[in-house]
Design an enzyme around this catalytic site. Structure first.
Site, PDB file in Angstrom:
ATOM      1  N   ASP A 140     -39.353 -16.604  81.290  1.00 51.43           N
ATOM      2  CA  ASP A 140     -38.850 -16.240  82.521  1.00 51.43           C
ATOM      3  C   ASP A 140     -39.806 -16.622  83.618  1.00 51.43           C
ATOM      4  O   ASP A 140     -41.199 -16.652  83.216  1.00 51.43           O
ATOM      5  CB  ASP A 140     -38.559 -14.607  82.540  1.00 51.43           C
ATOM      6  CG  ASP A 140     -37.518 -14.005  81.500  1.00 51.43           C
ATOM      7  OD1 ASP A 140     -36.754 -14.858  81.406  1.00 51.43           O
ATOM      8  OD2 ASP A 140     -37.914 -13.217  80.884  1.00 51.43           O
ATOM      9  N   ASP A 173     -30.381 -16.490  82.886  1.00 52.11           N
ATOM     10  CA  ASP A 173     -30.160 -14.852  83.505  1.00 52.11           C
ATOM     11  C   ASP A 173     -29.530 -14.816  84.674  1.00 52.11           C
ATOM     12  O   ASP A 173     -28.423 -14.058  84.922  1.00 52.11           O
ATOM     13  CB  ASP A 173     -31.370 -14.100  83.513  1.00 52.11           C
ATOM     14  CG  ASP A 173     -32.267 -14.118  82.175  1.00 52.11           C
ATOM     15  OD1 ASP A 173     -31.599 -14.235  81.142  1.00 52.11           O
ATOM     16  OD2 ASP A 173     -33.530 -14.378  82.231  1.00 52.11           O
TER      17      ASP A 173
END
Length: 210
Positions: A140, A173
């Site tokens: 991420d 995401d």
């Protein structure tokens, strides 16, 4: 029809490629954590390299083969989403809905690549993982620092506790979240055709039975 199927699956492929390219750039060019953090818009939006060992928001199945089960589940979900996308295309469903499902499929596969391969490619599986394969951690990097501090004491159960609202996510995401938001907002438009066809078919059946 073949061209239509290819066009929408290319959207999924674009999400996968973009997601993986960004993750590779982050992995090879940024230090993990606050040390390598880059401010984009003030202090509320940053590039912040970290890894996610499990599900969304760092949650995980906390036993030896929990990660493996999660990865296998993701593979099953990917197959189901892919079949649903193909079904929507062949039924000529709403284009907006098809694009959203294509984004969800691309996002699901993007994170699945991390889970299956990154433990081997980047050796980022948890130290106690039973295998490097299928135990990779998702990368991420987009950090939105919404708020952090102590909650007021008058809030039931959580009052006085420290809380940080700072989602960290990746391209995959973002694709999934955006698609779900569009489906929720435009659900009446996206599913209108299917509902209309159901009503028409029901009326035809009733007419034939009379």
């Amino acid at each position: 029809m073949k061209n239509q199927v290819l066009k929408y699956f290319l959207i999924s492929l674009l999400v996968i490629v973009l997601d993986q390219v960004v993750k590779m750039v982050v992995y090879y060019n940024m230090d993990m954590g606050t040390k390598g953090q880059l401010l984009i818009f003030g202090t509320w939006f940053k590039l912040h390299y970290l890894t996610n060992p499990g599900m969304a928001f760092g949650m995980k199945l906390d036993f030896e083969y929990g990660k493996l089960i999660l990865t296998v589940f993701r593979i099953g979900a990917m197959i189901a989403i892919g079949y649903y996308l193909y079904s929507l295309i062949t039924k000529e469903a709403n284009k907006g809905l098809i694009i959203c499902i294509a984004l969800i499929l691309g996002g699901a596969i993007g994170n699945l690549v991390d889970s299956i391969f990154y433990g081997v490619w980047f050796d980022n599986a948890p130290f106690d993982a039973p295998s490097r394969w299928f135990h990779g951690q998702v990368i991420d990097m987009f950090y939105i620092d919404i708020w952090e501090g102590y909650l007021p004491n008058w809030i039931p159960l959580l009052g006085g506790d420290y809380m940080a609202l700072w989602p960290v996510f990746n391209i995959a995401d973002a694709a999934i979240f955006t698609a779900i938001c569009f489906i929720i907002v435009f659900q009446k438009r996206y599913f209108k055709k299917e509902e209309t066809e159901t009503v028409v078919n029901t009326e035809i059946e009733q007419t034939l039975n009379e």
